[in-house]
Design an enzyme around this catalytic site. Structure first.
Site, PDB file in Angstrom:
ATOM      1  N   SER A 240      -5.453 -10.893   6.585  1.00  0.00           N
ATOM      2  CA  SER A 240      -4.959 -12.841   6.043  1.00  0.00           C
ATOM      3  C   SER A 240      -5.258 -12.529   7.229  1.00  0.00           C
ATOM      4  CB  SER A 240      -3.895 -12.677   5.238  1.00  0.00           C
ATOM      5  OG  SER A 240      -2.830 -11.762   6.397  1.00  0.00           O
ATOM      6  N   HIS A 270      -4.643  -5.153   0.617  1.00  0.00           N
ATOM      7  CA  HIS A 270      -3.907  -5.748   1.128  1.00  0.00           C
ATOM      8  C   HIS A 270      -2.867  -6.182   1.113  1.00  0.00           C
ATOM      9  CE1 HIS A 270      -2.993  -7.729   5.321  1.00  0.00           C
ATOM     10  NE2 HIS A 270      -3.771  -8.934   5.114  1.00  0.00           N
ATOM     11  N   HIS A 317      -3.323   3.050   5.972  1.00  0.00           N
ATOM     12  CA  HIS A 317      -3.608   1.983   6.220  1.00  0.00           C
ATOM     13  C   HIS A 317      -5.125   1.862   7.557  1.00  0.00           C
ATOM     14  CE1 HIS A 317      -2.917  -1.039   9.270  1.00  0.00           C
ATOM     15  NE2 HIS A 317      -1.370  -1.196   8.231  1.00  0.00           N
ATOM     16  N   ARG A 326       7.574  -1.308   9.911  1.00  0.00           N
ATOM     17  CA  ARG A 326       8.445  -1.403   8.832  1.00  0.00           C
ATOM     18  C   ARG A 326       8.375  -1.060   7.891  1.00  0.00           C
ATOM     19  NH1 ARG A 326       2.812  -5.441   8.348  1.00  0.00           N
ATOM     20  NH2 ARG A 326       2.152  -3.129   8.383  1.00  0.00           N
ATOM     21  N   ASP A 372       4.434  -1.690   2.470  1.00  0.00           N
ATOM     22  CA  ASP A 372       4.057  -2.633   0.999  1.00  0.00           C
ATOM     23  C   ASP A 372       5.182  -1.359   0.094  1.00  0.00           C
ATOM     24  OD1 ASP A 372       3.003  -4.582   1.314  1.00  0.00           O
ATOM     25  OD2 ASP A 372       1.282  -3.578   1.209  1.00  0.00           O
TER      26      ASP A 372
HETATM   27  N1  AMX Z   1      -4.835   6.401  -2.468  1.00  0.00           N
HETATM   28  C1  AMX Z   1      -5.635   7.288  -2.547  1.00  0.00           C
HETATM   29  N2  AMX Z   1      -6.473   6.971  -1.861  1.00  0.00           N
HETATM   30  C2  AMX Z   1      -6.254   6.701  -0.784  1.00  0.00           C
HETATM   31  C3  AMX Z   1      -5.887   5.691   0.099  1.00  0.00           C
HETATM   32  C4  AMX Z   1      -4.501   6.111  -0.709  1.00  0.00           C
HETATM   33  N3  AMX Z   1      -3.172   5.296  -1.032  1.00  0.00           N
HETATM   34  N4  AMX Z   1      -5.673   5.662   1.079  1.00  0.00           N
HETATM   35  C5  AMX Z   1      -7.342   5.778   1.123  1.00  0.00           C
HETATM   36  N5  AMX Z   1      -7.668   6.208   0.794  1.00  0.00           N
HETATM   37  C6  AMX Z   1      -9.331   6.744   0.541  1.00  0.00           C
HETATM   38  C7  AMX Z   1     -10.032   5.453   0.483  1.00  0.00           C
HETATM   39  O1  AMX Z   1     -10.079   4.834  -0.855  1.00  0.00           O
HETATM   40  C8  AMX Z   1     -11.522   6.495   1.161  1.00  0.00           C
HETATM   41  O2  AMX Z   1     -11.978   6.816   0.120  1.00  0.00           O
HETATM   42  P1  AMX Z   1     -13.206   6.614  -0.170  1.00  0.00           P
HETATM   43  O3  AMX Z   1     -13.925   7.788   1.140  1.00  0.00           O
HETATM   44  O4  AMX Z   1     -13.728   7.502  -1.471  1.00  0.00           O
HETATM   45  O5  AMX Z   1     -14.141   4.973   0.345  1.00  0.00           O
HETATM   46  C9  AMX Z   1     -10.792   7.000   2.160  1.00  0.00           C
HETATM   47  O6  AMX Z   1      -9.082   7.672   1.898  1.00  0.00           O
HETATM   48  C10 AMX Z   1     -10.660   6.522   3.284  1.00  0.00           C
HETATM   49  O7  AMX Z   1     -10.214   5.671   3.268  1.00  0.00           O
HETATM   50  P2  AMX Z   1      -9.049   4.899   4.721  1.00  0.00           P
HETATM   51  O8  AMX Z   1      -9.853   5.268   5.920  1.00  0.00           O
HETATM   52  O9  AMX Z   1      -7.772   6.473   5.446  1.00  0.00           O
HETATM   53  O10 AMX Z   1      -8.861   4.080   4.515  1.00  0.00           O
HETATM   54  P3  AMX Z   1      -9.238   2.588   4.377  1.00  0.00           P
HETATM   55  O11 AMX Z   1      -9.188   2.488   6.130  1.00  0.00           O
HETATM   56  O12 AMX Z   1     -10.820   2.095   4.301  1.00  0.00           O
HETATM   57  O13 AMX Z   1      -8.643   1.194   4.051  1.00  0.00           O
HETATM   58  C11 AMX Z   1      -6.770   0.632   2.882  1.00  0.00           C
HETATM   59  C12 AMX Z   1      -7.046   1.410   4.345  1.00  0.00           C
HETATM   60  C13 AMX Z   1      -5.122   0.595   3.417  1.00  0.00           C
HETATM   61  C14 AMX Z   1      -6.837   0.065   2.494  1.00  0.00           C
HETATM   62  C15 AMX Z   1      -5.920   2.042   2.066  1.00  0.00           C
HETATM   63  O14 AMX Z   1      -5.413   3.111   2.754  1.00  0.00           O
HETATM   64  C16 AMX Z   1      -5.563   2.108   0.514  1.00  0.00           C
HETATM   65  O15 AMX Z   1      -6.276   2.026   0.157  1.00  0.00           O
HETATM   66  N6  AMX Z   1      -4.058   2.079   0.602  1.00  0.00           N
HETATM   67  C17 AMX Z   1      -3.648   1.869  -0.717  1.00  0.00           C
HETATM   68  C18 AMX Z   1      -3.266   0.481  -0.957  1.00  0.00           C
HETATM   69  C19 AMX Z   1      -2.207  -0.279  -0.059  1.00  0.00           C
HETATM   70  O16 AMX Z   1      -1.086   0.661   0.175  1.00  0.00           O
HETATM   71  N7  AMX Z   1      -2.723  -1.700   1.021  1.00  0.00           N
HETATM   72  C20 AMX Z   1      -1.753  -1.871   1.611  1.00  0.00           C
HETATM   73  C21 AMX Z   1      -1.966  -1.996   2.975  1.00  0.00           C
HETATM   74  C22 AMX Z   1      -1.348  -2.285   4.421  1.00  0.00           C
HETATM   75  C23 AMX Z   1      -1.006  -3.863   3.950  1.00  0.00           C
HETATM   76  O17 AMX Z   1      -2.077  -4.174   4.356  1.00  0.00           O
HETATM   77  N8  AMX Z   1       0.219  -5.148   2.998  1.00  0.00           N
END
Ligand code: AMX
Length: 435
Positions: A240, A270, A317, A326, A372
């Site tokens: 964002s 996000h 994250h 937070r 979140d």
């Molecule tokens: N549950 C399951 N798998 C997860 C995970 C979770 N909460 N968080 C990361 N992973 C997985 C990823 O999907 C990725 O899998 P892949 O290799 O098969 O593609 C692997 O772990 C490596 O990911 P990462 O490097 O640890 O995270 P990232 O930087 O790619 O993504 C984020 C970060 C937040 C998108 C991810 O942790 C996620 O999807 N979390 C759940 C959604 C969420 O809570 N989003 C809110 C974030 C805060 C915000 O912006 N509001």
């Protein structure tokens, strides 16, 4: 010139020579390198954006203008009897880096009251939208139709000098920010409360007026202040914040730019994660007939989610490698105000169980909760059970940070963003050349 604007201008004059010197004398100094993994992996960790508004340390979490969340809450002026600061004082602090006195804060409170009135055509536009439209799409649409109010666009068309860009950008930022509580609350009452909007109370501050227009009694006013401040900024690389700045870098005005940022926030990886958390918690409760699960049952449910190829919402994250402060700030609030809430107890249990499951799963680099994972529980407790509205609350908060950022971007003359792309062939050629 108003106090805040005058101080901002002094700060701008101080910062401009720093940027000019860095660009002119040190422009070729290497800041970072980019690997192929980073180029095809979402540009993770590449240092190529500049902001003084906030900084995110992977271990410690966010600092606003150098202050941690608890320091920020402690130093900013509060309404007597409130636990959390005025949002208006926080805006002053983010823009200038200086902690305002109560008098300086109240000046901004008054300034925002003068800018608060939302044009009727915005409400008419919202009413013309299908009621089942997602509230984030409603917010984005409401903001973009207000673009006709942009002073920046008007003055640009009149031939304004580059060095003045910051001034109408600041005016647009204040005008837009001051109106967001009324727009968000209107969307809520229109969509979920039989179209019964509540008029703004001219005596209230940003957070207090939002709670009033939502129709929710105190301490929801403090929930609003806490929530908006916590979500304001997380340095510049998140979707964002980056989207808003990217769009603004083409000299699009604050309305176009923030509306684009809202669209970015609406992604489930996000900002939408806060509604996903509630949806997920509801499905846990539903599966167990409304009862709190045991830790064993919860573990099974977490594995079921992971094995079905979904993420655990609210966990992980892109930058953080510890529990998000937070999250902890909201947890402290819940411990005081809703310790016996069953949903809070479930969230606490998830906090106990999920990091272990995610570690065993072995994919997520950060198994700890982000902002979140906790935020929906607070809203639910105070009666905001329509969880697809939660990201709108995030968006109102996020406006504070991104609007401060784009005001500074125009003040410091940052140019159009234009990173360079390469093809897959080129990547393979680089690999082959390095043998
Ligand atoms: N549950 C399951 N798998 C997860 C995970 C979770 N909460 N968080 C990361 N992973 C997985 C990823 O999907 C990725 O899998 P892949 O290799 O098969 O593609 C692997 O772990 C490596 O990911 P990462 O490097 O640890 O995270 P990232 O930087 O790619 O993504 C984020 C970060 C937040 C998108 C991810 O942790 C996620 O999807 N979390 C759940 C959604 C969420 O809570 N989003 C809110 C974030 C805060 C915000 O912006 N509001």
């Amino acid at each position: 010139m108003a106090g805040l604007k005058e101080l901002l201008y002094q700060k701008i004059l101080e910062q401009r020579p720093r940027v000019a010197r860095l660009a002119k004398e040190h422009g070729s100094v290497l800041l970072d390198q980019v690997t192929i993994g980073q180029a095809i992996g979402g540009v993770r960790g590449v240092k190529c954006l500049v902001t003084d508004i906030s900084h995110l340390d992977p271990e410690e979490g966010v600092r606003f203008r150098g202050k941690t969340i608890s320091e920020t809450f402690a130093v900013l002026p509060k309404i007597p009897g409130s636990e959390y600061p005025y949002v208006e004082g926080f805006w002053y602090f983010l823009l200038t880096g200086e902690v305002p006195s109560i008098e300086q804060t109240l000046e901004v409170v008054q300034d925002f009251r003068n800018r608060r009135e939302v044009p009727q055509y915005v409400f008419d536009t919202l009413r013309a939208m299908p009621r089942d439209l997602h509230p984030m799409a409603m917010l984005s649409g409401a903001v973009v139709v207000m673009q006709r109010e942009s002073l920046f666009a008007r003055r640009y068309n009149e031939g304004m000098s580059k060095k003045d860009y910051w001034d109408p950008m600041y005016e647009d930022a204040c005008n837009l920010l001051a109106k967001l509580p009324a727009i968000a609350a209107f969307i809520y009452r229109m969509k979920y409360k039989d179209d019964t909007p509540i008029a703004s109370d001219p005596d209230l501050d940003f957070g207090g007026d939002f709670a009033h227009m939502m129709g929710i009694a105190p301490p929801y006013d403090d929930v609003a202040r806490m929530y908006f401040i916590l979500h304001a900024d997380h340095e510049s690389g998140n979707v964002s914040a980056h989207t808003t700045r990217l769009v603004a870098s083409a000299l699009a005005d604050a309305y176009y730019s923030y509306s684009a940022g809202v669209n970015g926030l609406s992604g489930p990886l996000h900002g939408l994660a806060n509604q996903e958390v509630l949806r997920w918690i509801q499905s846990v409760m539903q599966e167990l007939g409304g009862e709190l699960p045991t830790e064993e049952e919860l573990k099974k449910f977490l594995w079921k989610t992971l094995k079905s190829g979904q993420v655990i919402p609210g966990y992980g994250h892109a930058v953080l490698r510890r529990t998000d402060p937070r999250y902890l700030a909201q947890m402290e609030f819940c411990k005081i105000h809703l310790p016996d809430d069953p949903m809070f107890q479930l969230v606490q249990m998830i906090y106990k169980v999920a990091p272990g499951v995610l570690r065993e799963h072995g994919k997520a680099k950060n198994p700890w909760p982000n902002v979140d994972a906790q935020s929906g529980v607070v809203q639910w407790h105070f009666g905001v059970t329509e969880y697809d509205f939660y990201t709108v609350l995030f968006a109102v908060g996020r406006a504070i940070g991104v609007l401060a950022n784009i005001t500074w971007d125009r003040a410091l003359g940052y140019p159009l963003e234009r990173p360079k792309s390469v093809t897959l062939d080129m990547l393979e050629e680089v690999v082959d050349a390095q043998g």
